[in-house]
Design a protein around this motif. Structure first.
Motif, short mmCIF file in Angstrom:
data_model
loop_
_atom_site.label_atom_id
_atom_site.label_comp_id
_atom_site.label_asym_id
_atom_site.label_seq_id
_atom_site.Cartn_x
_atom_site.Cartn_y
_atom_site.Cartn_z
N LEU A 1 43.57 35.97 23.62
CA LEU A 1 44.09 35.83 24.98
C LEU A 1 43.32 36.68 25.97
O LEU A 1 43.06 36.28 27.10
CB LEU A 1 45.57 36.23 25.00
CG LEU A 1 46.27 36.29 26.35
CD1 LEU A 1 46.35 34.91 26.99
CD2 LEU A 1 47.67 36.89 26.20
N ASN A 2 42.93 37.88 25.54
CA ASN A 2 42.26 38.83 26.43
C ASN A 2 40.80 39.04 26.02
O ASN A 2 40.31 38.36 25.13
CB ASN A 2 43.03 40.15 26.45
CG ASN A 2 44.49 39.96 26.82
OD1 ASN A 2 45.39 40.31 26.06
ND2 ASN A 2 44.75 39.39 27.99
N ASN A 3 40.13 39.98 26.68
CA ASN A 3 38.69 40.19 26.48
C ASN A 3 38.42 41.47 25.67
O ASN A 3 39.02 42.52 25.94
CB ASN A 3 38.00 40.30 27.84
CG ASN A 3 38.31 39.11 28.74
OD1 ASN A 3 37.82 38.01 28.52
ND2 ASN A 3 39.13 39.34 29.75
N THR A 4 37.50 41.39 24.74
CA THR A 4 37.19 42.53 23.88
C THR A 4 36.47 43.63 24.65
O THR A 4 35.46 43.38 25.30
CB THR A 4 36.28 42.11 22.71
OG1 THR A 4 36.77 40.89 22.15
CG2 THR A 4 36.25 43.18 21.64
N VAL A 5 36.98 44.86 24.55
CA VAL A 5 36.31 46.00 25.17
C VAL A 5 35.70 46.93 24.12
O VAL A 5 34.71 47.61 24.40
CB VAL A 5 37.27 46.79 26.08
CG1 VAL A 5 37.64 45.97 27.30
CG2 VAL A 5 38.52 47.23 25.34
N ILE A 6 36.30 46.97 22.92
CA ILE A 6 35.76 47.79 21.83
C ILE A 6 35.85 47.01 20.53
O ILE A 6 36.90 46.45 20.20
CB ILE A 6 36.52 49.12 21.67
CG1 ILE A 6 36.43 49.96 22.96
CG2 ILE A 6 35.95 49.93 20.50
CD1 ILE A 6 37.23 51.24 22.90
N SER A 7 34.75 46.97 19.78
CA SER A 7 34.74 46.43 18.43
C SER A 7 34.28 47.55 17.50
O SER A 7 33.25 48.18 17.75
CB SER A 7 33.79 45.23 18.30
OG SER A 7 34.17 44.20 19.19
N THR A 8 35.04 47.78 16.44
CA THR A 8 34.71 48.83 15.48
C THR A 8 34.48 48.21 14.12
O THR A 8 35.38 47.58 13.56
CB THR A 8 35.83 49.88 15.38
OG1 THR A 8 36.11 50.41 16.69
CG2 THR A 8 35.42 51.02 14.45
N VAL A 9 33.27 48.37 13.59
CA VAL A 9 32.90 47.79 12.30
C VAL A 9 32.81 48.91 11.26
O VAL A 9 32.08 49.89 11.47
CB VAL A 9 31.56 47.04 12.38
CG1 VAL A 9 31.15 46.51 11.01
CG2 VAL A 9 31.65 45.90 13.39
N ILE A 10 33.55 48.76 10.18
CA ILE A 10 33.54 49.76 9.09
C ILE A 10 33.13 49.06 7.80
O ILE A 10 33.71 48.04 7.42
CB ILE A 10 34.92 50.41 8.91
CG1 ILE A 10 35.33 51.16 10.18
CG2 ILE A 10 34.91 51.38 7.72
CD1 ILE A 10 36.73 51.74 10.12
#
Length: 259
Positions: A198-207
């Motif tokens: 629905l909204n826009n990604t501001v942070i993506s965290t890949v582990i």
């Protein structure tokens, strides 16, 4: 007779009001028409979005073009054309009670989805080796909150014996409008990752983590984006210092949105 005329007049005004409200709602839906991406070196690429009503017809970029085929309001097939080598990839989508149950790239891979009672979605991805042979690559779970995909946890099934390899990506969002969410059927495409939210990604965290012989190694990478918005709270510009490019490299990228 006079009362009947008054009643008909009131009903007419009511119907016209409903029609006007309906048209206003339709007018408030903004569809993304063009995206311009500019690298730090000043190299720009333009992607065009074409529609039939609220159904997307094609996404046409410099490197590739994707055509969409609908059945009863659901995206049933996409055809991807690589413009460099002119190779095509056909992806078919299957649904169960309106929810995505399978994605199959003909001759390449297959993903099966199970929608759970707690609103998570379990999935398995297989590589198609031959007509009669498929090899499981990984399996995982998608987590949702407030119509946003917030986490994708997966375990790799093709790791070496005795090795447990995990991959997890989590997403944080703004509270503004993702224009692709309004596109008919697009939000059902679970293989499109956070783009369906629905909204826009501001942070993506890949582990990423690997466990072998009681030894665990892990790494974490954080990708941040900064937006500016138009008066209707749709993204107008996005800037990321750590955007992921098609070749796997990361770097600065400015994205401009046009409606």
């Amino acid at each position: 007779m006079k009362n009947k005329i008054v009643l008909l007049w009131v009903l007419s005004v009511f119907v016209l009001t409903l029609s006007s409200c309906s048209n206003d709602l339709e007018d408030n839906i903004k569809l993304l028409k063009k995206v311009v991406e500019t690298s730090e070196e000043g190299i720009s690429e333009t992607t065009l979005f074409n529609y039939n009503g609220n159904e997307i017809v094609s996404i046409d970029g410099a490197q590739k073009r994707t055509d969409f085929i609908y059945t009863d309001g659901l995206i049933k097939k996409t055809v991807l054309l690589n413009k460099k080598n002119q190779l095509q990839e056909t992806i078919e989508y299957s649904y169960l009670k309106g929810k995505l149950s399978e994605v199959q790239s003909l001759g390449n891979y297959r993903i099966r989805y199970i929608h759970n009672s707690d609103e998570t979605v379990s999935y398995e991805r297989f590589t198609i080796v031959s007509t009669n042979q498929q090899v499981k690559e990984f399996h995982g779970t998608l987590y949702f909150e407030n119509e946003n995909l917030i986490k994708d946890d997966r375990i790799l099934d093709n790791a070496n014996a005795g090795v447990i390899s995990n991959y997890s990506v989590s997403y944080d969002y703004d509270v503004e409008k993702n224009p692709l969410f309004q596109v008919t059927g697009f939000r059902e495409l679970l293989n499109q990752s956070e783009k369906i939210s629905l909204n826009n990604t501001v942070i993506s965290t890949v582990i990423k983590s690997v466990s072998e012989d009681d030894q665990i190694s892990s790494s974490a990478i954080i990708y941040k984006s900064f937006y500016t918005y138009d008066l209707e709270n749709y993204p107008k510009e996005r800037v990321s210092e750590t955007a992921i490019f098609a070749n796997g490299n990361t770097g600065y990228l400015k994205t401009q949105y046009f409606y």
